[in-house]
Scaffold this motif. Structure first.
Motif, PDB file in Angstrom:
ATOM      1  N   GLN A   1      -8.243   1.067   8.718  1.00 21.01           N
ATOM      2  CA  GLN A   1      -8.871   1.400   7.433  1.00 21.01           C
ATOM      3  C   GLN A   1      -9.201   0.133   6.647  1.00 21.01           C
ATOM      4  OE1 GLN A   1      -5.645   4.128   6.068  1.00 21.01           O
ATOM      5  NE2 GLN A   1      -7.352   5.326   5.270  1.00 21.01           N
ATOM      6  N   LEU A   2      -8.236  -0.772   6.570  1.00 18.87           N
ATOM      7  CA  LEU A   2      -8.426  -2.007   5.810  1.00 18.87           C
ATOM      8  C   LEU A   2      -9.513  -2.881   6.431  1.00 18.87           C
ATOM      9  CD1 LEU A   2      -4.707  -2.855   5.019  1.00 18.87           C
ATOM     10  CD2 LEU A   2      -6.463  -2.230   3.358  1.00 18.87           C
TER      11      LEU A   2
ATOM     12  N   GLU B   1     -12.872  -1.697   5.219  1.00 20.69           N
ATOM     13  CA  GLU B   1     -13.108  -1.961   3.794  1.00 20.69           C
ATOM     14  C   GLU B   1     -13.144  -3.451   3.455  1.00 20.69           C
ATOM     15  OE1 GLU B   1     -13.999   0.416   1.823  1.00 20.69           O
ATOM     16  OE2 GLU B   1     -13.499   2.068   3.157  1.00 20.69           O
TER      17      GLU B   1
ATOM     18  N   PHE C   1      -3.574   4.985   1.780  1.00 22.49           N
ATOM     19  CA  PHE C   1      -4.693   4.176   1.352  1.00 22.49           C
ATOM     20  C   PHE C   1      -5.945   5.019   1.192  1.00 22.49           C
ATOM     21  CE2 PHE C   1      -7.460   0.421   1.497  1.00 22.49           C
ATOM     22  CZ  PHE C   1      -6.734  -0.380   0.642  1.00 22.49           C
TER      23      PHE C   1
ATOM     24  N   PHE D   1      -7.965   2.153  -3.006  1.00 27.83           N
ATOM     25  CA  PHE D   1      -8.632   0.938  -2.550  1.00 27.83           C
ATOM     26  C   PHE D   1      -9.516   0.355  -3.642  1.00 27.83           C
ATOM     27  CE2 PHE D   1     -12.248  -1.325  -0.776  1.00 27.83           C
ATOM     28  CZ  PHE D   1     -11.569  -2.373  -0.191  1.00 27.83           C
TER      29      PHE D   1
ATOM     30  N   THR E   1       0.832  -1.206   0.000  1.00 37.02           N
ATOM     31  CA  THR E   1       0.000   0.000   0.000  1.00 37.02           C
ATOM     32  C   THR E   1       0.865   1.254   0.000  1.00 37.02           C
ATOM     33  OG1 THR E   1      -0.096   0.193   2.402  1.00 37.02           O
ATOM     34  CG2 THR E   1      -1.807  -1.150   1.321  1.00 37.02           C
TER      35      THR E   1
END
Length: 117
Positions: A72-73, A76, A37, A42, A33
């Motif tokens: 964050q990941l 998502e 990001f 993404f 990444t």
């Protein structure tokens, strides 16, 4: 058992990717990444790597930027599995190969057996 081509590991940087490649003994997609990001990035990764239909693993540094990226990941990719390194090592790139091999085996990855001795 999952085909290794259906496995994706998301890391922060190229040095993290190289450290994992030293240890791992199967064809796995490793995505860098580069520490950032955004939504566009993404969406691009989601489409390019079909992340909704793969076994995704998140392996980032145990520092503030790594934890922010992990958060964050997680939002998502709620189906992603997390791999944690010891806060003693802080960074994936500086984690000893033997430690990395042990945690990867624990997540059902094939690793070079030399690193498990």
């Amino acid at each position: 058992m999952t085909d290794s081509l259906d496995k994706v590991i998301i890391v922060e940087g190229l040095t993290d990717k190289k450290q994992i490649q030293k240890v791992i003994d199967e064809d796995v997609t490793i995505i860098c990444t580069n520490g950032t990001f955004g939504v566009e990035r993404f969406d691009e990764l989601l489409e390019t790597y079909d992340l909704d239909h793969k076994d995704v693993y998140i392996l980032v540094d145990e520092d503030q930027s790594g934890q922010k990226l992990r958060k964050q990941l997680s939002k998502e990719l709620p189906h992603a599995e997390h791999i944690y390194i010891s806060s003693e090592f802080r960074e994936v790139a500086t984690t000893p190969e033997s430690f990395l091999a042990t945690i990867l085996v624990g997540k059902r990855f094939s690793v070079n057996p030399l690193f498990l001795m």
